[in-house]
Structures are given as structure tokens and as C-alpha cells.
Design an enzyme around this catalytic site. Structure first.
Site, PDB file in Angstrom:
ATOM      1  N   HIS A 128      39.332  43.035  39.208  1.00 60.01           N
ATOM      2  CA  HIS A 128      39.418  44.333  39.883  1.00 60.01           C
ATOM      3  C   HIS A 128      40.804  44.917  39.610  1.00 60.01           C
ATOM      4  O   HIS A 128      41.610  44.299  38.878  1.00 60.01           O
ATOM      5  CB  HIS A 128      39.149  44.169  41.383  1.00 60.01           C
ATOM      6  CG  HIS A 128      39.969  43.079  42.028  1.00 60.01           C
ATOM      7  ND1 HIS A 128      41.340  43.160  42.149  1.00 60.01           N
ATOM      8  CD2 HIS A 128      39.626  41.878  42.553  1.00 60.01           C
ATOM      9  CE1 HIS A 128      41.802  42.078  42.751  1.00 60.01           C
ATOM     10  NE2 HIS A 128      40.777  41.267  43.001  1.00 60.01           N
ATOM     11  N   MET A 139      40.801  34.075  38.270  1.00 61.47           N
ATOM     12  CA  MET A 139      39.501  33.405  38.323  1.00 61.47           C
ATOM     13  C   MET A 139      38.387  34.385  37.954  1.00 61.47           C
ATOM     14  O   MET A 139      37.208  34.153  38.249  1.00 61.47           O
ATOM     15  CB  MET A 139      39.257  32.814  39.709  1.00 61.47           C
ATOM     16  CG  MET A 139      40.289  31.741  40.053  1.00 61.47           C
ATOM     17  SD  MET A 139      39.730  30.558  41.278  1.00 61.47           S
ATOM     18  CE  MET A 139      39.478  31.624  42.668  1.00 61.47           C
ATOM     19  N   GLY A 140      38.764  35.504  37.332  1.00 60.31           N
ATOM     20  CA  GLY A 140      37.753  36.454  36.877  1.00 60.31           C
ATOM     21  C   GLY A 140      37.209  37.319  38.004  1.00 60.31           C
ATOM     22  O   GLY A 140      37.812  37.419  39.063  1.00 60.31           O
ATOM     23  N   GLN A 186      50.314  31.157  48.034  1.00 58.70           N
ATOM     24  CA  GLN A 186      50.155  30.660  46.662  1.00 58.70           C
ATOM     25  C   GLN A 186      51.416  30.955  45.839  1.00 58.70           C
ATOM     26  O   GLN A 186      51.870  30.121  45.062  1.00 58.70           O
ATOM     27  CB  GLN A 186      48.933  31.307  46.014  1.00 58.70           C
ATOM     28  CG  GLN A 186      48.771  30.994  44.542  1.00 58.70           C
ATOM     29  CD  GLN A 186      47.423  31.471  44.019  1.00 58.70           C
ATOM     30  OE1 GLN A 186      46.423  30.815  44.193  1.00 58.70           O
ATOM     31  NE2 GLN A 186      47.401  32.631  43.391  1.00 58.70           N
ATOM     32  N   ASP A 194      48.139  36.767  47.685  1.00 54.80           N
ATOM     33  CA  ASP A 194      48.109  35.327  47.953  1.00 54.80           C
ATOM     34  C   ASP A 194      49.549  34.843  48.112  1.00 54.80           C
ATOM     35  O   ASP A 194      50.079  34.133  47.257  1.00 54.80           O
ATOM     36  CB  ASP A 194      47.388  34.600  46.814  1.00 54.80           C
ATOM     37  CG  ASP A 194      45.957  35.079  46.664  1.00 54.80           C
ATOM     38  OD1 ASP A 194      45.104  34.646  47.441  1.00 54.80           O
ATOM     39  OD2 ASP A 194      45.694  35.944  45.798  1.00 54.80           O
ATOM     40  N   HIS A 229      43.970  42.654  39.780  1.00 51.30           N
ATOM     41  CA  HIS A 229      44.254  41.844  38.593  1.00 51.30           C
ATOM     42  C   HIS A 229      44.835  42.720  37.474  1.00 51.30           C
ATOM     43  O   HIS A 229      45.770  42.318  36.771  1.00 51.30           O
ATOM     44  CB  HIS A 229      42.961  41.208  38.056  1.00 51.30           C
ATOM     45  CG  HIS A 229      42.295  40.250  39.000  1.00 51.30           C
ATOM     46  ND1 HIS A 229      41.061  40.512  39.558  1.00 51.30           N
ATOM     47  CD2 HIS A 229      42.667  39.035  39.447  1.00 51.30           C
ATOM     48  CE1 HIS A 229      40.705  39.478  40.314  1.00 51.30           C
ATOM     49  NE2 HIS A 229      41.654  38.579  40.275  1.00 51.30           N
ATOM     50  N   SER A 284      39.699  42.154  46.398  1.00 52.59           N
ATOM     51  CA  SER A 284      39.439  40.721  46.223  1.00 52.59           C
ATOM     52  C   SER A 284      38.106  40.565  45.523  1.00 52.59           C
ATOM     53  O   SER A 284      37.170  41.338  45.766  1.00 52.59           O
ATOM     54  CB  SER A 284      39.381  40.052  47.597  1.00 52.59           C
ATOM     55  OG  SER A 284      38.758  38.785  47.485  1.00 52.59           O
ATOM     56  N   SER A 285      38.025  39.556  44.672  1.00 55.82           N
ATOM     57  CA  SER A 285      36.754  39.296  43.990  1.00 55.82           C
ATOM     58  C   SER A 285      35.657  39.002  45.004  1.00 55.82           C
ATOM     59  O   SER A 285      34.487  39.294  44.772  1.00 55.82           O
ATOM     60  CB  SER A 285      36.906  38.101  43.050  1.00 55.82           C
ATOM     61  OG  SER A 285      37.975  38.324  42.165  1.00 55.82           O
ATOM     62  N   GLN A 325      51.031  39.249  45.498  1.00 59.36           N
ATOM     63  CA  GLN A 325      51.463  39.016  46.884  1.00 59.36           C
ATOM     64  C   GLN A 325      50.280  38.826  47.829  1.00 59.36           C
ATOM     65  O   GLN A 325      50.413  38.240  48.897  1.00 59.36           O
ATOM     66  CB  GLN A 325      52.328  40.171  47.372  1.00 59.36           C
ATOM     67  CG  GLN A 325      53.055  39.816  48.669  1.00 59.36           C
ATOM     68  CD  GLN A 325      53.389  41.001  49.503  1.00 59.36           C
ATOM     69  OE1 GLN A 325      54.053  41.899  49.030  1.00 59.36           O
ATOM     70  NE2 GLN A 325      52.921  41.030  50.748  1.00 59.36           N
TER      71      GLN A 325
HETATM   72  P1  AMP Z   1      42.274  35.319  41.708  1.00 56.61           P
HETATM   73  O1  AMP Z   1      41.419  35.752  40.563  1.00 56.61           O
HETATM   74  O2  AMP Z   1      41.759  35.715  43.039  1.00 56.61           O
HETATM   75  O3  AMP Z   1      42.658  33.863  41.623  1.00 56.61           O
HETATM   76  O4  AMP Z   1      43.623  36.136  41.550  1.00 56.61           O
HETATM   77  C1  AMP Z   1      44.378  36.078  40.371  1.00 56.61           C
HETATM   78  C2  AMP Z   1      45.714  36.706  40.628  1.00 56.61           C
HETATM   79  O5  AMP Z   1      45.537  38.065  41.039  1.00 56.61           O
HETATM   80  C3  AMP Z   1      46.488  36.010  41.761  1.00 56.61           C
HETATM   81  O6  AMP Z   1      47.861  35.954  41.434  1.00 56.61           O
HETATM   82  C4  AMP Z   1      46.245  36.925  42.931  1.00 56.61           C
HETATM   83  O7  AMP Z   1      47.254  36.871  43.915  1.00 56.61           O
HETATM   84  C5  AMP Z   1      46.215  38.286  42.253  1.00 56.61           C
HETATM   85  N1  AMP Z   1      45.492  39.253  43.078  1.00 56.61           N
HETATM   86  C6  AMP Z   1      44.263  39.108  43.638  1.00 56.61           C
HETATM   87  N2  AMP Z   1      43.946  40.199  44.369  1.00 56.61           N
HETATM   88  C7  AMP Z   1      44.995  41.035  44.279  1.00 56.61           C
HETATM   89  C8  AMP Z   1      45.286  42.336  44.809  1.00 56.61           C
HETATM   90  N3  AMP Z   1      44.428  42.971  45.605  1.00 56.61           N
HETATM   91  N4  AMP Z   1      46.463  42.909  44.496  1.00 56.61           N
HETATM   92  C9  AMP Z   1      47.353  42.259  43.704  1.00 56.61           C
HETATM   93  N5  AMP Z   1      47.154  41.047  43.171  1.00 56.61           N
HETATM   94  C10 AMP Z   1      45.985  40.440  43.444  1.00 56.61           C
END
Ligand code: AMP
Length: 283
Positions: free
Chosen positions: A33, A29-30, A152, A149, A36, A184-185, A147
Site C-alpha cells: 500500500h 511482507m507484500g 519493530q 511499527d 510501503h 496496513s496490509s 514508524q
Molecule cells: P509489513 O509489510 O507490514 O511488514 O511492513 C513493511 C514495512 O512497511 C515496515 O517497516 C512497516 O513499518 C512499514 N509500514 C507498514 N505500514 C506503514 C504505514 N502505514 N506507513 C509507513 N510505513 C508502513
């Protein structure tokens, strides 16, 4: 790096390369960090063509305020993806992804009744919808999820199994800040004082693991860690639970040698944070 905002543009490009490439998809979702980027790096080791998607998916937000304030940093994201060696970015508009409001509803059974599912009604329906669309649009051989999430990951695993998506899933480890806070974003929205106290979330999980491995009853380990987390006065805890790693059923008794998950969600200032650890029960 190729950037597309339409499905047609993306698919025209992929059609030219599909025959000779292994396509890896990293849905995001952009507001990117290092977590991602670790998914992109993992994809690069296994796939010759790495596609990252950037789409703040409205159907997975149960809280309109969270959606409104979700960070959007497309230019910076593109620079990070380019530097990480990503080959293709798909960053569609909402109208492109949802030409009509979706009518289909996905249900993930008991997995959906717990934890994130229980606290965020409709969240996994939205995740299932957008991930299904992306799988159809990109048709990757491998898709990468974090992991961080965990629930998810399990929901997407169910989706792939039940709808027979011809792809493999990879679950990548959680990337953390030096002080243990899971990246986390949403961390960007923490104030200075909140950011200082934020690592307690991870520490509360470590406390549960430590107590449980030393033989404390699960309920006691959870109660003590939760009280410690709440003592700071900063967190409002939604759940802190030990669960099995397949269906995330709550667990009260551990079996030696088995792997379990401890999962937490808490509100900290303006943001809701989640984290989890996997651990093995001691003898
Ligand atoms: P999001 O942009 O938050 O939807 O995350 C996109 C993907 O990145 C998802 O598969 C998340 O589980 C993964 N993700 C988010 N934060 C982390 C993190 N700190 N470490 C590893 N993977 C992450």
C-alpha cells in the site's frame, strides 16, 4: 525492475552493481500500500539501487490463523513496485529463506517484554531472524522501516547495534488513509462496518495526546480514551499506553518538552490492528 526468488540470483546481480551503487533495502511482507511505497520513495531519494523484499515471514507470526489469512498479492505488488521506481525485488519462497528450521533464538531484553512483545510471544525473534538474513543477503548501506511499527524499529536498531551490521536505519513516518486509519496490509480484511469504525483507533491516540497535553494525568487520559474506543462495541483493546521513545517503558508522569509515544493494539473483527503517535509533553 529485476525480480529474484533465490538468494543466488539476487547476489549474482547485486555483485555486479555493488561497487558503484548505494543499496537501499525496504523489507516488506507484500500486500503493498502507499505506506510501503513511501519507504521506496524515501529510499529512491538516498540510494541509487533500491531493493524491496516481499516475504511473509512465518517465524514472526504467533497466530497461525493470521499467517494463513495474511494477504498475498505478488502480481499487484510487482506492478506497484515497478511504478514506484524500485530496481530490484527479492521475493523468496519459505524454503529459500528457511532451508532448515532456525535454532537460534534472539532476545531483545525488556523491550521484548512489553506491548507487541508481550502480546505476540516469539514475534520479535522472528523479525530479528528474517531481518538479519535480509541484511546479510542484500548488504544494504541503508534500510528503511516504518514508524507504524515503532517497537519493530527499536528492535531492529538493537539488532544493528549488537550485531554490528554496517548500515544505517531510517524510520519513515506513518502513512494514513484520509480518515486517519494507518495503512496496513491487514486493513483489507476489514468488513465494511469495521472499516467505518476503524479510524477510532487513531482518534483514541489523538485523544490521549490532547488530554495529556492539556495537563490530565496520563492514567486518566488513557482510561478515558480506552473507554471511548471500547464504547463503539467493535474493538477489543489489548493495550493503550504512553511510553518513552527509547525502550517503550510505560510512563505515568510527563516531563514538559520531552517526546513520548502513545501506542495501541486492538482486535477489530478478524484483524488485530496497531498504531502509535509521538508527541511532546506541554509545559
Ligand atoms: P509489513 O509489510 O507490514 O511488514 O511492513 C513493511 C514495512 O512497511 C515496515 O517497516 C512497516 O513499518 C512499514 N509500514 C507498514 N505500514 C506503514 C504505514 N502505514 N506507513 C509507513 N510505513 C508502513
Amino acid at each position: 525492475m529485476q525480480v529474484f526468488d533465490t538468494v543466488t540470483g539476487l547476489q549474482t546481480y547485486l555483485a555486479l552493481h555493488r561497487a558503484s551503487q548505494t543499496i537501499g533495502l525496504v523489507p516488506t511482507m507484500g500486500a503493498l500500500h502507499a505506506g510501503h511505497l513511501a519507504l521506496v520513495a524515501q529510499a529512491r531519494t538516498e540510494c541509487s539501487l533500491v531493493v524491496a523484499s516481499i516475504f511473509v515471514n512465518p517465524t514472526q507470526f504467533n497466530n497461525p490463523d493470521d499467517l494463513k489469512h495474511y494477504p498475498r498479492t505478488l502480481e499487484a505488488d510487482l506492478a506497484l513496485l515497478e511504478a514506484a521506481g524500485c530496481h530490484v525485488v527479492f521475493a523468496p519462497t519459505e524454503a529459500e529463506m528457511y532451508a532448515c528450521p532456525p535454532v537460534l533464538r534472539l532476545s531483545f531484553g525488556e523491550l521484548e517484554q512489553r506491548l507487541e512483545g508481550a502480546h505476540r510471544p516469539g514475534h520479535f525473534n522472528g523479525v530479528g531472524l528474517v531481518v538479519s538474513k535480509l541484511f546479510h543477503q542484500v548488504q544494504p548501506q541503508v534500510a528503511y522501516f516504518g514508524q507504524k511499527d515503532l517497537q519493530q524499529c527499536l528492535v531492529v536498531q538493537q539488532l544493528v547495534q549488537d550485531l554490528a551490521f554496517p548500515l544505517q536505519l531510517r524510520r519513515c513516518p506513518t502513512v494514513r488513509e484520509a480518515d486517519g486509519l494507518a495503512m496496513s496490509s491487514r486493513n483489507r480484511r476489514l468488513g465494511e462496518a469495521e472499516r467505518q469504525v476503524a479510524p477510532r483507533l487513531h482518534q483514541s491516540l489523538q485523544r490521549v495526546v490532547q488530554s495529556a497535553q492539556q495537563g490530565a494525568p496520563v492514567a486518566q487520559a488513557l482510561a478515558q480514551a480506552r473507554a471511548w474506543l471500547e464504547q463503539s462495541g467493535a474493538f477489543s483493546v489489548e493495550y493503550l499506553e504512553v511510553a518513552d521513545t527509547e525502550q517503550l517503558r510505560p510512563v505515568t508522569q510527563l516531563t514538559a518538552g520531552q517526546t513520548y509515544a502513545v501506542l495501541v493494539a486492538a482486535q477489530l473483527g478478524p484483524v488485530r490492528l496497531i498504531d502509535n503517535l509521538l508527541f511532546q509533553a506541554g509545559a
